[in-house]
Structure formats: C-alpha cells, structure tokens
Design a protein around this motif. Structure first.
Motif, PDB file in Angstrom:
ATOM      1  N   UNK A  52       0.907  -1.221   0.118  1.00  0.00           N
ATOM      2  CA  UNK A  52      -0.033  -0.205  -0.030  1.00  0.00           C
ATOM      3  C   UNK A  52       0.941   1.350   0.181  1.00  0.00           C
ATOM      4  N   UNK A  53       1.862   1.407   0.452  1.00  0.00           N
ATOM      5  CA  UNK A  53       2.834   2.489   0.420  1.00  0.00           C
ATOM      6  C   UNK A  53       3.142   3.004  -0.909  1.00  0.00           C
ATOM      7  N   UNK A  54       3.553   2.140  -1.857  1.00  0.00           N
ATOM      8  CA  UNK A  54       3.816   2.548  -3.468  1.00  0.00           C
ATOM      9  C   UNK A  54       2.593   3.259  -3.797  1.00  0.00           C
ATOM     10  N   UNK A  55       1.517   2.652  -3.389  1.00  0.00           N
ATOM     11  CA  UNK A  55       0.158   3.244  -4.017  1.00  0.00           C
ATOM     12  C   UNK A  55      -0.261   4.494  -3.593  1.00  0.00           C
ATOM     13  N   UNK A  56       0.034   4.676  -2.179  1.00  0.00           N
ATOM     14  CA  UNK A  56      -0.157   6.082  -1.607  1.00  0.00           C
ATOM     15  C   UNK A  56       0.804   7.180  -2.406  1.00  0.00           C
ATOM     16  N   UNK A  57       2.108   6.541  -2.568  1.00  0.00           N
ATOM     17  CA  UNK A  57       3.081   7.606  -3.248  1.00  0.00           C
ATOM     18  C   UNK A  57       2.630   7.837  -4.666  1.00  0.00           C
ATOM     19  N   UNK A  58       2.012   6.996  -5.198  1.00  0.00           N
ATOM     20  CA  UNK A  58       1.495   7.059  -6.585  1.00  0.00           C
ATOM     21  C   UNK A  58       0.513   8.080  -6.604  1.00  0.00           C
ATOM     22  N   UNK A  59      -0.559   7.925  -5.860  1.00  0.00           N
ATOM     23  CA  UNK A  59      -1.689   8.793  -5.748  1.00  0.00           C
ATOM     24  C   UNK A  59      -1.332  10.203  -5.319  1.00  0.00           C
ATOM     25  N   UNK A  60      -0.419  10.478  -4.497  1.00  0.00           N
ATOM     26  CA  UNK A  60       0.017  11.756  -4.233  1.00  0.00           C
ATOM     27  C   UNK A  60       0.672  12.550  -5.331  1.00  0.00           C
ATOM     28  N   UNK A  61       1.592  11.648  -5.997  1.00  0.00           N
ATOM     29  CA  UNK A  61       2.041  11.993  -7.509  1.00  0.00           C
ATOM     30  C   UNK A  61       0.988  12.333  -8.439  1.00  0.00           C
ATOM     31  N   UNK A  62       0.070  11.705  -8.610  1.00  0.00           N
ATOM     32  CA  UNK A  62      -0.746  11.908  -9.728  1.00  0.00           C
ATOM     33  C   UNK A  62      -1.767  12.872  -9.394  1.00  0.00           C
ATOM     34  N   UNK A  63      -2.271  12.937  -8.201  1.00  0.00           N
ATOM     35  CA  UNK A  63      -3.238  14.201  -8.041  1.00  0.00           C
ATOM     36  C   UNK A  63      -2.559  15.512  -7.911  1.00  0.00           C
ATOM     37  N   UNK A  64      -1.131  15.341  -7.502  1.00  0.00           N
ATOM     38  CA  UNK A  64      -0.273  16.641  -7.434  1.00  0.00           C
ATOM     39  C   UNK A  64      -0.018  17.058  -8.852  1.00  0.00           C
ATOM     40  N   UNK A  65       0.247  16.217  -9.916  1.00  0.00           N
ATOM     41  CA  UNK A  65       0.401  16.453 -11.475  1.00  0.00           C
ATOM     42  C   UNK A  65      -0.991  17.331 -11.795  1.00  0.00           C
ATOM     43  N   UNK A  66      -2.048  16.844 -11.557  1.00  0.00           N
ATOM     44  CA  UNK A  66      -3.146  17.319 -12.084  1.00  0.00           C
ATOM     45  C   UNK A  66      -3.552  18.700 -11.499  1.00  0.00           C
ATOM     46  N   UNK A  67      -3.138  18.843 -10.127  1.00  0.00           N
ATOM     47  CA  UNK A  67      -3.196  20.286  -9.529  1.00  0.00           C
ATOM     48  C   UNK A  67      -2.320  21.274  -9.895  1.00  0.00           C
ATOM     49  N   UNK A  68      -1.144  20.705 -10.255  1.00  0.00           N
ATOM     50  CA  UNK A  68      -0.063  21.728 -10.799  1.00  0.00           C
ATOM     51  C   UNK A  68      -0.618  22.134 -12.281  1.00  0.00           C
ATOM     52  N   UNK A  69      -1.180  21.076 -13.044  1.00  0.00           N
ATOM     53  CA  UNK A  69      -1.761  21.655 -14.229  1.00  0.00           C
ATOM     54  C   UNK A  69      -2.976  22.687 -14.097  1.00  0.00           C
ATOM     55  N   UNK A  70      -3.525  22.511 -13.127  1.00  0.00           N
ATOM     56  CA  UNK A  70      -4.673  23.386 -12.982  1.00  0.00           C
ATOM     57  C   UNK A  70      -4.009  24.793 -12.247  1.00  0.00           C
ATOM     58  N   UNK A  71      -3.030  24.686 -11.916  1.00  0.00           N
ATOM     59  CA  UNK A  71      -2.233  25.985 -11.204  1.00  0.00           C
ATOM     60  C   UNK A  71      -1.412  26.796 -12.264  1.00  0.00           C
ATOM     61  N   UNK A  72      -1.390  26.478 -13.452  1.00  0.00           N
ATOM     62  CA  UNK A  72      -0.648  27.178 -14.545  1.00  0.00           C
ATOM     63  C   UNK A  72      -1.421  28.685 -14.786  1.00  0.00           C
TER      64      UNK A  72
END
Length: 488
Positions: A336-356
């Motif tokens: 489960x730790x790698x899943x948590x890491x991947x979800x944080x990275x994925x949602x973070x990428x979407x957020x940074x795209x939204x913040x352009x």
C-alpha cells in the motif's frame, strides 16, 4: 511517543483496536467483525452523523470493494452517476469504457458513504465508542495498550493490534512518533453545498485560471457541491465562506455562477500532500488519511483509504485466526505504501496543471490534453488512474503474469454468478474447473467455475490474484492454496 516494553499486560483476546470511525475505519472494523475478530472502534467525535463531507466521489475501485461486501447497491442508490469529468475548458475524461461493472464516478456526500458502512457495522453488532480519545500508546511482545480518555475519565484498552484511521491529524501517528513529511499545496479551499437554478450542461464541470479554481458536481438530491479557491486572496480557515466570493470565482473560471443559491453548508480547509514515513510500527498500523494526504484533484483520498482497509483487514484476520504467519502483515506496507506515493504524485500533477497561470501556457495545456484525450489509449490510461483500477501489487519473479493484479468481476457458473458475490464474507476464492474444487474444499477455500475461459486463479479476499496457473494439477493447487494460508 509510543513506548515499546517487554512486559506482558492483560490478555488481548485476539482483539483489534481501530482508532477513527471515518470511512477507512468503518470498512476495516466491518471486515474484521465479519471475519470473527473482536473489534474495539474508538472515535473522538460526538455521536451523530457529521455534515462534513469533503469527499464526494466514489470511484470504481471502491465500488468494487463495496460490492464484495454486498453494500454497493445501497450506496449507488444515494448518489449520482457521472460518466465524464471535465478538467479544463473543453477537456474531458470519459470513464464510461472502464473494465468494471461501475464505469462511472459516483457523486455522493461522504456522510452517505459513512452511513452505509455504519449500517453494515450495526448489522455485525459492532458499536462505535464515541467521545473516546486515544492519548497514550505502548506495545509489548503480545499486544498494544491504548490509554483512552472519555467522559468517564481515563482508562486503558488492550488489543492484539491497533490501527490508526484517525485522519491527517492522527493521534496514533503522533504517539508512534512517525513523521508526516510534506507541505500545503492549496490554502483556503472553500466547500459549498447549494442549489443551482441553471446547472452546467456537463455533469461535472471544473476549470481554472491558475490562481482561481472551481469545481461543480451534482448530488442526487438536487444540490450541487462547489469547490473553489482564489490563491491570490487566501483567507484564514476560521473565516466564514462568502458566497459572493464563490460566485465571482465561478464566473471567472466557468463563465457563469449557474444561479447558485444560499448554501445549506459551507466550510474552508487547506489541502496537503503528505505521506507517513511508515505504515507500521510493531503491532500498530496506519491507514487512510492517517497514512497519506492528497490534493483534492481526482478525488482520490477516501477511495485510497477504503482500499487500505480492504488490504489490511484480511491479513489481520488470517494472522489472528492462526492461518497465516506474522510475516504476512509486512506485506501491508509493502503493497500500500507505493500506492499512496503514486496517488500523491498523480493528484499533484493534476493540481499543478490546474495552477498554470500564464494564458499562453494554459491554452497550450488545454490544446495538448484535448488532442491527447481523443486517443482511446490515453483516455483509458487517465480514466484507469482516476478510478483506482490501475493498482497492482508486486509479485515474485517467475510466477504467472496475473499474480498481484486485480481479478475483476469474473462471471461464474451457477450461483453466485459473479466473483464479487463469491468474495462476500472475506474468503479466498479459487477460480478453477470443477475437478479441482475438492482440493480447495479441503483447505477451506471457496471454489467456483469461471466462464471467462481464463487460467486457474486463487483470488484474495481483497479481489487481487494471489496465484495463477494455466493448467495446474490438483497437487499444484493444494500447494498454491498453502501460500495465503501459510502467510508467504
């Protein structure tokens, strides 16, 4: 700081203490109770349904988990099914083609999800002990002792294992001394539930100017959830939500305020990206928001927590019933730790795209994503990522390629007619021709004949494949069934 001691306290009676009665804790406690494990469920809040409903999307992966517990239909009846998600301007992700019985996003307030999970607990005879705050924790070789403060005073609770599902401000995590590194990614996020006199044509609409962001999604009762922020004018979380500010943000980002009325509920909060350094310390585990925090992009938080619980519960039950070795519990963090890491990275990428913020860059982003999503493969990959159906767990070298992957809702001969139904009750299920069922029965594993023509598969209680083979002998099946039962 937790204290690890060598002395033995009173008997644990094979009990698990679950600290926190949010969605993760409710699912975990229910699974343990259904497996016959005594459960103590502690919650520091007062009794009564909370109207705090930050989470509003239940994804396909979580719905599959609820289906395996016989409660998905109950929740689906309370929500609105949405088959596409508008990201930026004309950019949308279509989830209607997902390989699942639930090819949509279910928009439903978190308190409705909690109500369904709590009703299951009540049917299983588990009582939530409200106004019970964990203020101390120590461990020894045989169990965990929690110091609990409630209206009657302070007492000690004994359990074989404990799980902190008590949110991103987790007392259990702090008592363990586990760090929660990360940072705030969005401040002063406004949540509003209100009626719209002129709802947007897209079921879920979202857009951003970089500094301003708005998200609109329908509930089944006629209300809409609005998420909005303006990073150029952040306000303290203690300040009430100003509906005029929400209207202005909606107009700037979505082109309309859609006739938003006065809210029935509103709140401010901040969004973090954080992950606990460890998910396990001795006999104590962390799950859900106590283990990981994500940006709101993609609606991943609650869903990830529910699958944490599904992963951990059957392992605790197997160990406590003596069917698996203690080493099985090590796989919880490993998986489960790698899943948590991947979800944080994925949602973070979407957020940074939204913040352009720059207009040319936003136009380029929109154009690139629009054309990329016209390709079915790209759309499917993003839809799989949002839904949680992408998750798989590492397997040893040389095993069948399906090992560690999600089994899916395999159709079966006879009754039950679907794998999700066969998984109810928390059993392993062997998908195999009838001549191999005797070996499964001797090991206490349920067996069913799949109609998909696939290989023989041994499916874990959480719906992932523990072992697979194309044409195994009965002896090979017996040996394979010894893998989960032996805790390897």
């Amino acid at each position: 700081m937790s204290e690890i001691i060598d002395t033995q306290d009173q008997n644990t009676d094979g009990r698990v203490a679950v600290v926190g009665a949010g969605p993760t804790g409710l699912l975990l406690a229910g699974d343990l109770a259904e497996a016959g494990i005594p459960v103590t469920l502690l919650e520091r809040r007062h009794a009564g349904r909370s109207n705090l409903s930050r989470a509003l999307v239940v994804h396909a992966s979580a719905l599959e988990a609820l289906d395996a517990r016989g409660i998905a239909d109950e929740l689906i009846a309370k929500g609105a099914q949405v088959q596409s998600l508008r990201l930026f301007d004309t950019v949308s992700v279509d989830v209607s083609g997902l390989p699942t019985p639930y090819p949509y996003l279910l928009v439903v307030p978190q308190y409705e999800t909690e109500a369904v999970l709590q009703a299951r607990l009540e049917r299983l005879g588990v009582e939530i002990r409200y106004e019970s705050e964990v203020v101390g924790l120590r461990q020894d070789a045989d169990g965990v002792t929690l110091t609990v403060r409630d209206a009657a005073g302070t007492r000690e609770e004994r359990a074989a294992y404990a799980v902190g599902t008590d949110g991103n401000r987790s007392s259990v995590r702090k008592l363990l001394g586990v760090e929660f590194p990360g940072h705030t990614v969005v401040a002063s996020v406004m949540l509003v539930d209100a009626r719209l006199s002129d709802p947007p044509p897209a079921q879920i609409a979202t857009n951003t100017t970089g500094e301003k962001f708005a998200f609109v999604a329908p509930f089944k009762d006629g209300y809409h959830r609005i998420i909005a922020w303006d990073q150029s004018h952040p306000k303290a979380e203690t300040e009430p939500v100003d509906i005029a500010e929400v209207r202005e943000i909606m107009r700037a980002t979505l082109g309309s305020d859609f006739g938003i009325g006065e809210p029935r509920w509103s709140s401010r909060f901040h969004s973090d990206e954080r992950q606990a350094e460890r998910y396990r310390v001795g006999r104590v585990f962390l799950a859900g928001d106590a283990a990981h925090a994500h940006s709101p992009a993609g609606g991943q938080g609650m869903n990830t927590g529910l699958l944490d619980a599904a992963n951990l519960a059957w392992k605790l039950a197997a160990v406590l019933h003596g069917r698996a070795a203690e080493e099985l519990l090590e796989t919880y963090e490993a998986e489960r730790y790698p899943v948590g890491t991947a979800v944080i990275k994925g949602s973070g990428r979407l957020l940074r795209l939204a913040q352009i913020k720059a207009t040319p860059a936003r136009k380029l982003r929109n154009l690139a994503m629009h054309f990329a999503l016209q390709r079915p493969l790209v759309n499917r990959r993003i839809a799989m990522a949002l839904s949680g159906l992408w998750v798989w767990y590492p397997a040893p070298t040389g095993v069948h390629g399906l090992t560690g992957h999600r089994a899916g809702d395999v159709p079966l001969e006879g009754s039950p007619s679907r794998l999700s139904e066969a998984l109810r009750g928390g059993s392993f299920v062997l998908l195999a021709p009838a001549d191999l069922h005797e070996a499964a029965a001797k090991a206490g594993v349920r067996a069913a004949v799949p109609t998909d023509g696939g290989p023989v598969r041994l499916v874990r209680p959480d719906g992932f494949i523990a072992w697979a083979a194309d044409a195994p002998s009965a002896d090979e099946v017996v040996l394979a069934i010894g893998v989960p039962e032996g805790g390897l």
